[in-house]
Motif scaffolding. Structure first.
Motif, PDB file in Angstrom:
ATOM      1  N   ASN A 252       0.837  -1.186   0.000  1.00 38.22           N
ATOM      2  CA  ASN A 252       0.000   0.000   0.000  1.00 38.22           C
ATOM      3  C   ASN A 252       0.881   1.249   0.000  1.00 38.22           C
ATOM      4  OD1 ASN A 252      -2.871   1.013   0.375  1.00 38.22           O
ATOM      5  ND2 ASN A 252      -1.794   2.134   1.983  1.00 38.22           N
TER       6      ASN A 252
ATOM      7  N   THR B  61      -3.630   1.420  -2.393  1.00 38.79           N
ATOM      8  CA  THR B  61      -3.448   2.702  -3.048  1.00 38.79           C
ATOM      9  C   THR B  61      -2.040   2.746  -3.620  1.00 38.79           C
ATOM     10  OG1 THR B  61      -4.995   3.820  -1.568  1.00 38.79           O
ATOM     11  CG2 THR B  61      -3.393   5.198  -2.724  1.00 38.79           C
TER      12      THR B  61
ATOM     13  N   THR C  86      -6.258   3.383  -7.236  1.00 39.88           N
ATOM     14  CA  THR C  86      -6.686   2.330  -6.315  1.00 39.88           C
ATOM     15  C   THR C  86      -6.737   1.015  -7.078  1.00 39.88           C
ATOM     16  OG1 THR C  86      -7.998   3.836  -4.947  1.00 39.88           O
ATOM     17  CG2 THR C  86      -8.523   1.494  -4.812  1.00 39.88           C
TER      18      THR C  86
ATOM     19  N   ARG D 225      -2.325   8.811  -9.208  1.00 39.39           N
ATOM     20  CA  ARG D 225      -2.608   8.043  -7.990  1.00 39.39           C
ATOM     21  C   ARG D 225      -3.800   7.145  -8.272  1.00 39.39           C
ATOM     22  NH1 ARG D 225      -1.321   8.786  -2.534  1.00 39.39           N
ATOM     23  NH2 ARG D 225      -2.850   7.987  -1.054  1.00 39.39           N
TER      24      ARG D 225
ATOM     25  N   ASP E 229      -7.819   7.806  -8.640  1.00 42.64           N
ATOM     26  CA  ASP E 229      -8.262   8.473  -7.416  1.00 42.64           C
ATOM     27  C   ASP E 229      -8.779   9.875  -7.699  1.00 42.64           C
ATOM     28  OD1 ASP E 229      -7.613   6.255  -6.011  1.00 42.64           O
ATOM     29  OD2 ASP E 229      -6.170   7.218  -4.673  1.00 42.64           O
TER      30      ASP E 229
END
Length: 374
Positions: free
Chosen positions: A287, A370, A350, A348, A315
């Protein structure tokens, strides 16, 4: 140059001595809980009932701490299997896939009975002071288990065990329990109801591991969540110590009658892997990892027909940029999977890995990370 040749008599004596020593070696049985049985009926799992019950015991445990980054396999302590079944084990599910996830209630009640050949003597007033000895000091990484929410189920404890590897220097099992009670998992989706407890020492006798606390959590949890919390301790201790013996809990050297509202007078045994461990884990990347694409994703899963799904979401706008399917090595069994995420623009994201229910198409057993792409 010395041309001396060893005598035939000397050679014969050495051969006899080595043969005698070899005959004395007896292999140890290190396979505990091979192909752990999962009951063919199991209730679906509720998503968040434990959060209200646990109250203050779990507040703040979602904070991510960079110092506790998950390490790669090269630095890990031996003894905690990649297939997530506890030390040196592989968990196997039996029966239909839907009964394994959406049937009647699930986890095996813990603490499970202590094997008859491992029953400890009755606790004495100063148990942790009189039984066992501390581990030698070392360094590396230890497995630490956490509670993570289940997804897509409507009843049950709502949490299962997830494992991370955490760096340590000192006594492995003591360090692992200290990290567990700190609540500082590297993934904000993982937490620990043991937060606030204080560990005094860990001692081992060969047939029993005793964890002595200076203070223990006061919170009462729903019974099935409390059982998961106890198994969190058992799996962490057994994974770090590389010993599948029962775990005894004491408070300042004295037996503890209850934890989280559950009787713990007897040493705790380990529940079956698929009764308590998450069905899908992402073990790499970590993560918060910063990556370049393409990159490989790997993990552990026990899924229907050995198939799971993955998705990459931005994100920024929640747009799905890529998705696909992957397969595990075997169906209904905690075994490895992997897939490659192709090129992505910087940003960024997920990452979700999940299973689609064969019964009604629901998304279940989701694990997320993430990630940042450079």
């Amino acid at each position: 140059m010395n041309d001396h040749q060893p005598s035939d008599d000397f050679d014969e004596l050495m051969r006899r001595a080595l043969h005698h020593e070899a005959d004395r070696i007896e292999p140890a049985d290190g396979l505990h809980e091979i192909q752990a049985r999962v009951r063919t009926t199991r209730k679906p799992v509720n998503r968040r009932p434990w959060l209200v019950t646990a109250g203050a015991a779990v507040l703040g445990t979602a904070a991510a701490v960079g110092a506790f980054a998950v390490l790669n396999g090269d630095n890990r302590q031996a003894g905690d299997s990649e297939v997530a079944g506890g030390p040196d084990t592989t968990a196997t599910a039996t029966g239909s896939p839907e009964s394994a996830r959406t049937g009647t209630p699930e986890p095996t009640r813990a603490p499970s009975p202590v094997p008859s050949d491992q029953k400890p003597t009755a606790p004495t007033p100063k148990t942790s002071q009189t039984r066992g000895k501390p581990e030698p000091e070392s360094a590396g990484a230890v497995p630490v288990y956490w509670l993570g929410e289940t997804v897509g189920f409507e009843s049950g404890p709502g949490v299962r065990l997830y494992r991370t590897f955490v760096p340590f220097k000192g006594r492995a099992t003591y360090s692992a329990v200290q990290l567990m009670v700190s609540g500082k998992a590297d993934d904000p989706d993982y937490s620990s109801p043991w937060t606030g407890a204080q560990v005094s020492e860990v001692r081992m006798s060969g047939s029993l591991t005793t964890v002595d606390f200076k203070s223990v959590p006061k919170a009462r949890l729903e019974p099935d969540v409390a059982e998961m919390a106890l198994q969190q301790l058992v799996y962490t201790v057994q994974g770090a110590s590389k010993a599948t013996v029962p775990v005894e809990v004491t408070l300042q050297g004295r037996p503890v009658p209850q934890l989280f509202g559950v009787d713990v007078k007897q040493p705790l045994g380990r529940a079956q892997s698929l009764d308590v461990q998450a069905y899908i884990w992402i073990t790499s990347p970590d993560n918060g990892a910063v990556l370049k694409t393409p990159f490989k994703v790997s993990g552990i899963a026990a899924v229907n027909e050995a198939q799971l799904n993955w998705r990459i979401t931005s994100d920024t706008n929640r747009k799905v940029l890529d998705e696909g399917v992957a397969t595990t090595e075997e169906a209904f069994k905690l075994t490895p999977y992997s897939f490659v995420v192709p090129k992505l623009p910087a940003g960024r994201y997920t990452l979700e890995v999940f299973e689609v229910s064969a019964a009604d198409g629901r998304q279940t057993s989701t694990d997320t990370k993430t990630l940042v792409v450079k």
